[in-house]
Design a protein around this motif. Structure first.
Motif, short mmCIF file in Angstrom:
data_model
loop_
_atom_site.label_atom_id
_atom_site.label_comp_id
_atom_site.label_asym_id
_atom_site.label_seq_id
_atom_site.Cartn_x
_atom_site.Cartn_y
_atom_site.Cartn_z
N GLY A 171 0.81 -1.21 0.00
CA GLY A 171 0.00 0.00 0.00
C GLY A 171 0.84 1.26 0.00
O GLY A 171 0.58 2.20 -0.75
N ILE A 172 1.88 1.30 0.84
CA ILE A 172 2.76 2.46 0.88
C ILE A 172 3.49 2.63 -0.44
O ILE A 172 3.60 3.74 -0.99
N TRP A 173 4.01 1.53 -0.96
CA TRP A 173 4.75 1.53 -2.23
C TRP A 173 3.88 2.10 -3.36
O TRP A 173 4.30 2.99 -4.12
N THR A 174 2.65 1.62 -3.44
CA THR A 174 1.76 2.04 -4.52
C THR A 174 1.26 3.46 -4.33
O THR A 174 1.04 4.19 -5.31
N SER A 175 1.08 3.88 -3.08
CA SER A 175 0.59 5.24 -2.84
C SER A 175 1.62 6.30 -3.24
O SER A 175 1.26 7.44 -3.53
N LEU A 176 2.89 5.91 -3.28
CA LEU A 176 3.96 6.85 -3.65
C LEU A 176 4.31 6.77 -5.14
O LEU A 176 5.21 7.46 -5.59
N ILE B 10 2.04 2.12 -11.90
CA ILE B 10 1.76 0.99 -11.00
C ILE B 10 1.92 -0.32 -11.77
O ILE B 10 1.36 -0.50 -12.85
N SER B 11 2.70 -1.24 -11.19
CA SER B 11 3.01 -2.50 -11.87
C SER B 11 2.22 -3.65 -11.26
O SER B 11 1.60 -3.53 -10.19
N TRP B 12 2.29 -4.80 -11.93
CA TRP B 12 1.63 -6.00 -11.42
C TRP B 12 2.26 -6.48 -10.12
O TRP B 12 1.59 -7.08 -9.28
N ARG B 13 3.56 -6.24 -9.94
CA ARG B 13 4.20 -6.63 -8.68
C ARG B 13 3.61 -5.88 -7.51
O ARG B 13 3.44 -6.44 -6.42
N MET B 14 3.32 -4.60 -7.72
CA MET B 14 2.70 -3.81 -6.65
C MET B 14 1.31 -4.32 -6.35
O MET B 14 0.90 -4.47 -5.19
N ARG B 15 0.54 -4.59 -7.41
CA ARG B 15 -0.83 -5.07 -7.21
C ARG B 15 -0.86 -6.42 -6.51
O ARG B 15 -1.76 -6.72 -5.71
N ALA B 16 0.12 -7.27 -6.81
CA ALA B 16 0.13 -8.63 -6.27
C ALA B 16 0.25 -8.66 -4.75
O ALA B 16 -0.06 -9.69 -4.14
#
Length: 250
Positions: A175-180, A186-192
């Motif tokens: 969540g923190i990674w994607t919010s920044l 945004i990549s599939w690794r973040m979503r996973a």
């Protein structure tokens, strides 16, 4: 015992759980009150509101819902209540639904409080509120199913947090990674991570897709996150069904 009676009994016991009440209601109310009484600057950059609300939802799904639900299920198993309810003729799905319903309601209520307070404080409304509703529904579904799966591998209440640690790290870290990260990057690794997919969905719901289209455009933009969240719920459900234990000796 039917679902409603079981949920009512669990609600009474949940009200005595100070940690759950604080994280599920008092913290959202306090955070919302702080935002309202200390308004942020008017020149807040675009995307900040979506990032804040997404992290709030991720924390509620992990720290309030998954953690409290796992602890509750393990405690009821150690008390032989799950086993007794089954012997009494209550269906397995009814037992789980009644046990988890109060904490699911607690998490959803906390999300509603935070969303409303954040929107009021920043003087803004969601671009696609239907995506926020989907985000809350999927966060509740994911948190509760993960709790059932985690309870299958948790021997005691004291070790529940240890069992959940990898899941919480993935949810909150993602969540923190994607919010920044800008929405376009945004990549599939973040979503996973689960938390990344929830964060993207909330940001799209609050700020809308980049092409500013209608519902179809919003649904298309959110499709990757929706697919990941549904997939994670399905995988967690399979793990839960195959491994959940109804009594301490199983």
């Amino acid at each position: 015992m039917n679902v409603i009676a079981l949920a009512r009994a669990e609600l009474v016991m949940l009200a005595r759980n100070r940690v759950a009440v604080v994280t599920g209601i008092l913290v959202p109310v306090a955070a919302g009150g702080y935002l309202i009484t200390n308004p942020p600057p008017t020149d807040v950059p675009s995307g900040v509101v979506g990032g804040i609300t997404s992290l709030m939802l991720v924390l509620l799904a992990g720290m309030t819902l998954a953690s409290t639900a796992t602890t509750t299920l393990v405690a009821r198993r150690q008390q032989h209540l799950l086993e007794r309810w089954q012997i009494a003729g209550t269906r397995a799905t009814s037992v789980l639904a009644g046990t988890l319903a109060p904490v699911c309601l607690l998490a959803a209520s906390g999300a509603a409080i935070l969303f409303a307070a954040t929107g009021y404080a920043f003087d803004t409304i969601p671009a696609r509120p239907e995506l926020l509703v989907l985000a809350v529904a999927l966060s509740v579904s994911l948190g509760s199913v993960v709790a059932v799966a985690a309870a299958a591998f948790t021997r005691s209440v004291g070790t529940a947090e240890i069992t959940l640690l990898p899941v919480l790290a993935a949810l909150i870290g993602g969540g923190i990674w994607t919010s920044l990260t800008p929405l376009a990057d945004i990549s599939w690794r973040m979503r996973a991570t689960g938390g990344g997919a929830l964060t993207e969905l909330v940001r799209l719901g609050w700020d809308g897709p980049a092409d500013a289209g209608g519902f179809t455009a919003a649904l298309s933009a959110s499709a990757p996150s929706l697919a990941v969240l549904v997939g994670l719920v399905a995988v967690s459900l399979v793990v839960a069904v195959r491994n959940f234990r109804w009594n301490p000796r199983a």
